[in-house]
Design a protein around this motif. Structure first.
Motif, PDB file in Angstrom:
ATOM      1  N   GLU A 233       0.842  -1.189   0.000  1.00 27.86           N
ATOM      2  CA  GLU A 233       0.000   0.000   0.000  1.00 27.86           C
ATOM      3  C   GLU A 233       0.882   1.246   0.000  1.00 27.86           C
ATOM      4  OE1 GLU A 233      -2.968   1.642   3.235  1.00 27.86           O
ATOM      5  OE2 GLU A 233      -3.856  -0.023   2.109  1.00 27.86           O
ATOM      6  N   GLY A 234       0.538   2.207  -0.839  1.00 29.66           N
ATOM      7  CA  GLY A 234       1.300   3.439  -0.936  1.00 29.66           C
ATOM      8  C   GLY A 234       2.311   3.456  -2.067  1.00 29.66           C
ATOM      9  N   ASP A 235       2.504   2.335  -2.743  1.00 25.21           N
ATOM     10  CA  ASP A 235       3.405   2.312  -3.898  1.00 25.21           C
ATOM     11  C   ASP A 235       2.635   2.789  -5.123  1.00 25.21           C
ATOM     12  OD1 ASP A 235       5.332   1.108  -2.292  1.00 25.21           O
ATOM     13  OD2 ASP A 235       4.967  -0.911  -3.073  1.00 25.21           O
TER      14      ASP A 235
ATOM     15  N   GLU B  11      -9.859   0.460 -14.692  1.00 21.72           N
ATOM     16  CA  GLU B  11      -9.894  -0.846 -14.027  1.00 21.72           C
ATOM     17  C   GLU B  11      -8.852  -0.905 -12.910  1.00 21.72           C
ATOM     18  OE1 GLU B  11     -11.330  -4.639 -13.138  1.00 21.72           O
ATOM     19  OE2 GLU B  11     -12.186  -3.034 -14.357  1.00 21.72           O
ATOM     20  N   LEU B  12      -7.679  -0.373 -13.156  1.00 17.13           N
ATOM     21  CA  LEU B  12      -6.636  -0.361 -12.131  1.00 17.13           C
ATOM     22  C   LEU B  12      -7.088   0.450 -10.921  1.00 17.13           C
ATOM     23  CD1 LEU B  12      -3.809  -1.296 -11.352  1.00 17.13           C
ATOM     24  CD2 LEU B  12      -2.897   0.697 -12.581  1.00 17.13           C
ATOM     25  N   LYS B  13      -7.750   1.556 -11.179  1.00 13.93           N
ATOM     26  CA  LYS B  13      -8.280   2.384 -10.092  1.00 13.93           C
ATOM     27  C   LYS B  13      -9.305   1.600  -9.271  1.00 13.93           C
ATOM     28  CE  LYS B  13      -8.352   6.833  -8.763  1.00 13.93           C
ATOM     29  NZ  LYS B  13      -7.189   7.477  -8.190  1.00 13.93           N
ATOM     30  N   LYS B  14     -10.169   0.832  -9.951  1.00 16.84           N
ATOM     31  CA  LYS B  14     -11.153  -0.004  -9.239  1.00 16.84           C
ATOM     32  C   LYS B  14     -10.458  -1.050  -8.380  1.00 16.84           C
ATOM     33  CE  LYS B  14     -14.547   0.034 -12.880  1.00 16.84           C
ATOM     34  NZ  LYS B  14     -15.205  -0.819 -13.874  1.00 16.84           N
TER      35      LYS B  14
ATOM     36  N   GLY C 134      -7.126   1.421  -6.390  1.00 20.02           N
ATOM     37  CA  GLY C 134      -7.149   2.858  -6.151  1.00 20.02           C
ATOM     38  C   GLY C 134      -7.270   3.292  -4.708  1.00 20.02           C
ATOM     39  N   ASN C 135      -7.732   2.421  -3.819  1.00 22.31           N
ATOM     40  CA  ASN C 135      -7.869   2.831  -2.418  1.00 22.31           C
ATOM     41  C   ASN C 135      -6.537   2.898  -1.683  1.00 22.31           C
ATOM     42  OD1 ASN C 135     -10.622   3.198  -2.500  1.00 22.31           O
ATOM     43  ND2 ASN C 135     -11.064   1.084  -1.965  1.00 22.31           N
TER      44      ASN C 135
ATOM     45  N   VAL D   1      -1.225   8.863   0.541  1.00 23.56           N
ATOM     46  CA  VAL D   1      -2.554   9.397   0.794  1.00 23.56           C
ATOM     47  C   VAL D   1      -3.596   8.345   0.433  1.00 23.56           C
ATOM     48  CG1 VAL D   1      -4.265  11.093   0.013  1.00 23.56           C
ATOM     49  CG2 VAL D   1      -1.936  11.814   0.525  1.00 23.56           C
ATOM     50  N   LYS D   2      -4.542   8.145   1.320  1.00 16.70           N
ATOM     51  CA  LYS D   2      -5.637   7.200   1.074  1.00 16.70           C
ATOM     52  C   LYS D   2      -6.580   7.779   0.034  1.00 16.70           C
ATOM     53  CE  LYS D   2      -4.826   4.199   4.464  1.00 16.70           C
ATOM     54  NZ  LYS D   2      -3.798   3.273   4.209  1.00 16.70           N
ATOM     55  N   GLN D   3      -6.979   6.957  -0.906  1.00 13.55           N
ATOM     56  CA  GLN D   3      -7.928   7.367  -1.940  1.00 13.55           C
ATOM     57  C   GLN D   3      -9.307   6.830  -1.601  1.00 13.55           C
ATOM     58  OE1 GLN D   3      -6.756   9.079  -4.943  1.00 13.55           O
ATOM     59  NE2 GLN D   3      -5.184   9.401  -3.424  1.00 13.55           N
ATOM     60  N   ASN D   4     -10.330   7.467  -2.124  1.00 10.93           N
ATOM     61  CA  ASN D   4     -11.705   6.969  -1.972  1.00 10.93           C
ATOM     62  C   ASN D   4     -12.106   6.167  -3.166  1.00 10.93           C
ATOM     63  OD1 ASN D   4     -11.966   8.163   0.498  1.00 10.93           O
ATOM     64  ND2 ASN D   4     -12.858  10.034  -0.328  1.00 10.93           N
TER      65      ASN D   4
END
Length: 185
Positions: free
Chosen positions: A79-81, A103-106, A109-110, A182-185
């Protein structure tokens, strides 16, 4: 620009020099069947040096959803990379590139920033949407930090010899790490 990095693939050794670097972006995969056999060792090397580590997937013509799934199934990220789509195959359209990024964001992305790597010609002449996800990593072999585009970019690959070298638009390594985590929504 004081934040410097390189990208590596199976063409480079697993004991590349980390001197003077803040980040390394490692090729993880290509298409729906290739995984960089040095990815794990290259990742260990970069993490031991305290560098920010990112990964990229080289897009090939075909099913972009399947390629995003292949990438996320094989990349050894934490996470964070930051994760990037490498768009330089002429058989991959702008629509394909956008489908992969979506698709990668899905899929990731979080916990990851999702970005696009491409050269200046692709960005100016092939792209139709200006979609680079969270970060544009532009290749333009000119002075570091001065790519010849007007779009906002975060990473600039300015040289390819003797190794692909980039700068990032952050004040220091800590700022890059803060952006990446940073955490994404």
């Amino acid at each position: 620009m004081t934040v410097k990095g390189i990208d590596v693939s199976s063409y480079q050794s697993s004991d590349f020099s980390t001197a003077g670097l803040d980040f390394v972006i490692i090729k993880a995969s290509k298409g729906a069947g290739y995984v960089n056999p040095k990815m794990v060792a290259q990742t260990v090397r970069a993490r031991k040096a305290g560098l920010i580590v990112g990964f990229y997937h080289f897009l090939r013509p075909g099913d972009m959803v399947a390629q995003a799934q292949f990438f996320t199934g094989h990349v050894c990220s934490m996470e964070g990379d930051p994760l990037f789509a490498d768009w330089e195959d002429p058989g991959v359209s702008a629509v394909d590139k956008d489908r992969f990024l979506s698709e990668l964001k899905k899929l990731r992305g979080n916990g990851h920033r999702i970005g696009l790597y491409c050269n200046r010609d692709y960005w100016l002449n092939r792209d139709k949407t200006s979609n680079a996800g969270d970060a544009l990593w532009i290749a333009d072999y000119v002075n570091p930090g001065a790519p010849r585009i007007t779009a906002p970019w975060l990473f600039h690959q300015y040289a390819e010899h003797p190794i692909d070298s980039s700068v990032a638009r952050f004040s220091d390594r800590a700022a890059l790490r803060a952006w990446a985590t940073v955490k994404q929504n």
